[in-house]
Design a protein around this motif. Sequence first.
Motif, mmCIF file in Angstrom:
data_model
loop_
_atom_site.group_PDB
_atom_site.id
_atom_site.type_symbol
_atom_site.label_atom_id
_atom_site.label_comp_id
_atom_site.label_asym_id
_atom_site.label_seq_id
_atom_site.Cartn_x
_atom_site.Cartn_y
_atom_site.Cartn_z
ATOM 1 N N GLY A 13 -2.170 20.644 17.004
ATOM 2 C CA GLY A 13 -2.496 19.218 17.022
ATOM 3 C C GLY A 13 -2.946 18.707 15.678
ATOM 4 N N GLY A 14 -2.308 19.188 14.592
ATOM 5 C CA GLY A 14 -2.602 18.672 13.262
ATOM 6 C C GLY A 14 -1.798 17.424 12.972
ATOM 7 N N LEU A 15 -1.596 17.144 11.689
ATOM 8 C CA LEU A 15 -0.907 15.917 11.282
ATOM 9 C C LEU A 15 0.446 15.784 11.978
ATOM 10 C CD1 LEU A 15 -0.569 14.614 7.621
ATOM 11 C CD2 LEU A 15 1.340 14.530 9.215
ATOM 12 N N SER A 16 1.332 16.756 11.761
ATOM 13 C CA SER A 16 2.691 16.650 12.288
ATOM 14 C C SER A 16 2.717 16.719 13.806
ATOM 15 C CB SER A 16 3.575 17.753 11.698
ATOM 16 O OG SER A 16 3.624 17.681 10.296
ATOM 17 N N GLY A 17 1.903 17.612 14.374
ATOM 18 C CA GLY A 17 1.910 17.756 15.824
ATOM 19 C C GLY A 17 1.512 16.486 16.539
ATOM 20 N N CYS A 18 0.534 15.759 15.987
ATOM 21 C CA CYS A 18 0.107 14.507 16.623
ATOM 22 C C CYS A 18 1.191 13.439 16.514
ATOM 23 C CB CYS A 18 -1.187 14.014 15.996
ATOM 24 S SG CYS A 18 -2.630 15.005 16.450
ATOM 25 N N VAL A 19 1.871 13.371 15.367
ATOM 26 C CA VAL A 19 2.967 12.406 15.224
ATOM 27 C C VAL A 19 4.070 12.714 16.233
ATOM 28 C CG1 VAL A 19 4.751 11.515 13.684
ATOM 29 C CG2 VAL A 19 2.475 12.020 12.782
ATOM 30 N N ILE A 20 4.474 13.981 16.312
ATOM 31 C CA ILE A 20 5.558 14.371 17.217
ATOM 32 C C ILE A 20 5.181 14.058 18.661
ATOM 33 C CG2 ILE A 20 6.883 16.328 18.094
ATOM 34 C CD1 ILE A 20 7.654 15.761 15.244
ATOM 35 N N ALA A 21 3.988 14.485 19.083
ATOM 36 C CA ALA A 21 3.573 14.281 20.463
ATOM 37 C C ALA A 21 3.455 12.795 20.800
ATOM 38 C CB ALA A 21 2.245 14.985 20.716
ATOM 39 N N SER A 22 2.890 12.026 19.873
ATOM 40 C CA SER A 22 2.716 10.600 20.117
ATOM 41 C C SER A 22 4.053 9.884 20.267
ATOM 42 C CB SER A 22 1.910 9.980 18.972
ATOM 43 O OG SER A 22 1.753 8.591 19.155
ATOM 44 N N ARG A 23 4.955 10.135 19.317
ATOM 45 C CA ARG A 23 6.257 9.450 19.363
ATOM 46 C C ARG A 23 7.065 9.864 20.591
ATOM 47 N NH1 ARG A 23 5.465 5.018 16.441
ATOM 48 N NH2 ARG A 23 5.549 5.310 14.164
ATOM 49 N N LEU A 24 7.018 11.138 20.967
ATOM 50 C CA LEU A 24 7.735 11.561 22.175
ATOM 51 C C LEU A 24 7.175 10.869 23.411
ATOM 52 C CD1 LEU A 24 8.139 15.403 21.559
ATOM 53 C CD2 LEU A 24 9.961 13.693 21.543
ATOM 54 N N SER A 25 5.848 10.786 23.499
ATOM 55 C CA SER A 25 5.245 10.145 24.671
ATOM 56 C C SER A 25 5.544 8.656 24.704
ATOM 57 C CB SER A 25 3.733 10.393 24.684
ATOM 58 O OG SER A 25 3.076 9.668 23.660
ATOM 59 N N GLN A 26 5.606 8.019 23.522
ATOM 60 C CA GLN A 26 5.940 6.599 23.469
ATOM 61 C C GLN A 26 7.363 6.341 23.945
ATOM 62 O OE1 GLN A 26 5.084 5.162 19.487
ATOM 63 N NE2 GLN A 26 3.023 6.005 19.552
ATOM 64 N N SER A 27 8.200 7.365 23.861
ATOM 65 C CA SER A 27 9.586 7.247 24.336
ATOM 66 C C SER A 27 9.743 7.707 25.779
ATOM 67 C CB SER A 27 10.512 8.061 23.434
ATOM 68 O OG SER A 27 10.493 7.560 22.111
ATOM 69 N N GLY A 28 8.623 7.862 26.461
ATOM 70 C CA GLY A 28 8.668 8.185 27.880
ATOM 71 C C GLY A 28 8.794 9.657 28.203
ATOM 72 N N LYS A 29 8.601 10.514 27.227
ATOM 73 C CA LYS A 29 8.720 11.945 27.465
ATOM 74 C C LYS A 29 7.385 12.512 27.941
ATOM 75 C CE LYS A 29 12.810 11.461 25.698
ATOM 76 N NZ LYS A 29 13.981 11.320 26.600
ATOM 77 N N ASP A 30 7.491 13.558 28.745
ATOM 78 C CA ASP A 30 6.314 14.264 29.228
ATOM 79 C C ASP A 30 5.950 15.333 28.202
ATOM 80 O OD1 ASP A 30 4.295 15.025 30.928
ATOM 81 O OD2 ASP A 30 5.567 16.304 32.174
ATOM 82 N N VAL A 31 4.732 15.268 27.654
ATOM 83 C CA VAL A 31 4.357 16.117 26.527
ATOM 84 C C VAL A 31 2.999 16.758 26.769
ATOM 85 C CG1 VAL A 31 4.007 16.232 24.027
ATOM 86 C CG2 VAL A 31 5.565 14.523 24.979
ATOM 87 N N ILE A 32 2.910 18.045 26.453
ATOM 88 C CA ILE A 32 1.626 18.744 26.386
ATOM 89 C C ILE A 32 1.399 19.163 24.943
ATOM 90 C CG2 ILE A 32 0.420 20.883 26.977
ATOM 91 C CD1 ILE A 32 1.535 20.646 29.787
#
Length: 542
Positions: A13-32
């Motif tokens: 959950g560092g810089l890149s991980g937060c960007v990836i998780a956030s953008r995926l969730s904003q696109s309706g994806k289920d993310v852990i």
Amino acid sequence: MANLITDYVVVGGGLSGCVIASRLSQSGKDVILLEAGPDPKNNPAVQFFLSGLTLQGGEFDYTYPTEPVPTTADRVHHLSSGKGLGGGTVINYGGWLRGDAADYDEWAEVVGDKRWSYEGLKPWFVKSENFYDSGADPQEHGFDGPMHVTAVSAAEGGQRKYPLRETIKNSWAELDVPHNIDRKNGASGGLNEMHENCDRNGARQPSNVVYPLDNVKVFTDTPVYRIIFDDTKKATGVELVDGRKVSARKQVIISAGSYQTPKILMLSGIGPSADLAQHGIPLLHESPHVGENLHDHYAIHLAYRLRNPSLGYAFGSAGFQNPAFLKGLPWDWVANQSLPEEILAKNQHEAKPGWGKRNVYEVFDAYVVPGIPGIPIDGTHISTSTMLLLPTSRGKVTIRSNSPTDLPSVRPNYLSTQLDRDSLIQAVRTTIKVMTATESMKPIVVGESPPIKEGLEGLTPLTVDTSDEAILERLQLTGEQHQHSGGTAAMGKVVDGEGKVLGVNGLRIADASIIPVPLGGHPQATLYAMAEQLVSMILADS
């Protein structure tokens, strides 16, 4: 947390991980999102960069110990790396400095993919930025992105202009270093103003806050042991250190950083077969470059005693009281410089074509002393950082055992090439000249003050006449990394141009470990753009 299933598992959950998780969730994806460290939200020191100086070496910092480094007097270096939600964005100093266009163009050339050139990355730089100057070129900067970026002199309504701002600018001009106002076409050579990512109140912008995780299932204090694969070598999830499992319907994305990412790969059976066999780890896929190619920015901090501390030039003095000065780190200029021809000619076998025009080192000034041993923070000293941007030395990260709780073994190999040594000697000599021997600075500064510490007895002040041997000794005894590591799962060797791990399916890497070559600047501006581009590729695949 029992065993879980989701579309995408993001490890780190560092810089890149937060960007990836956030953008995926904003696109309706289920993310852990799984982060090994804690959530820093309740620690007030995280909020501002000056208070953040106390976080180095604390609960949000791995401070990885290296193996003894022969080329730096057999010292064990302690490598800062963010441990907690937000990663390095929680403990960094906020510098928002892209590399030079030539740096990204080299990246693209090495991997054969123009999407990683400066022009290829430019749309993603623009997307990530909310740039302070509405009159700036919209082809170069963005005004609607999540990361608020400001020039130091524009912060706090223009009140954050430090007392020696014009003096230091004039000192560089005496060395014929021009002020690069606009950085047109990605050219960052010359004297640049420092840019920072902070909000309009001067507060830190951690990636986990700026990129919202409201719709992401976030688990902190949850370290990952290894990736789980099916019989077709497709990643199907992860196993945690405590034995629980998290399954991924679509993909696993590792964003654990330059030291932990190769460790997780090797514990999962992806890496050099000899290293895996040594620790009894079954080989899933031979990937000999995992953990190789470690590059980092090696730097030295120098302190300069002021002739008249009562004039309020430095943090800690009675005159340094403007409240605006304390918003952000007290710094203002950064100079990017190439090498003189004689050094390049001497090192033809190590220098790359075109290096006569490349920015090989960086110097920035600061009105606070960043933890130099024996130098008080009482307004008597200002300081500089002199950093090698394009090192040719390469290190290695590997595993110590098959245990997920053991820290990785890091051999950084700083200063192991003659070109790196010659480059930093030149850089230090230039820094000393700017700060102590120009007509602009001689009335301000008495001279350089060596660090005072057991084991450093006998160091003398550096001057423009100091020998190369003495400068090299200082670099070896007191230099340190600038927390800009990368390359240990390099694009073109370990992953392809979209971050997909070669030889397996359903597994990507999205962090600094995939950057194949050193880049100038400070990495976070690049990492935000890189993550934005990678997540667009993930979504395109979905």
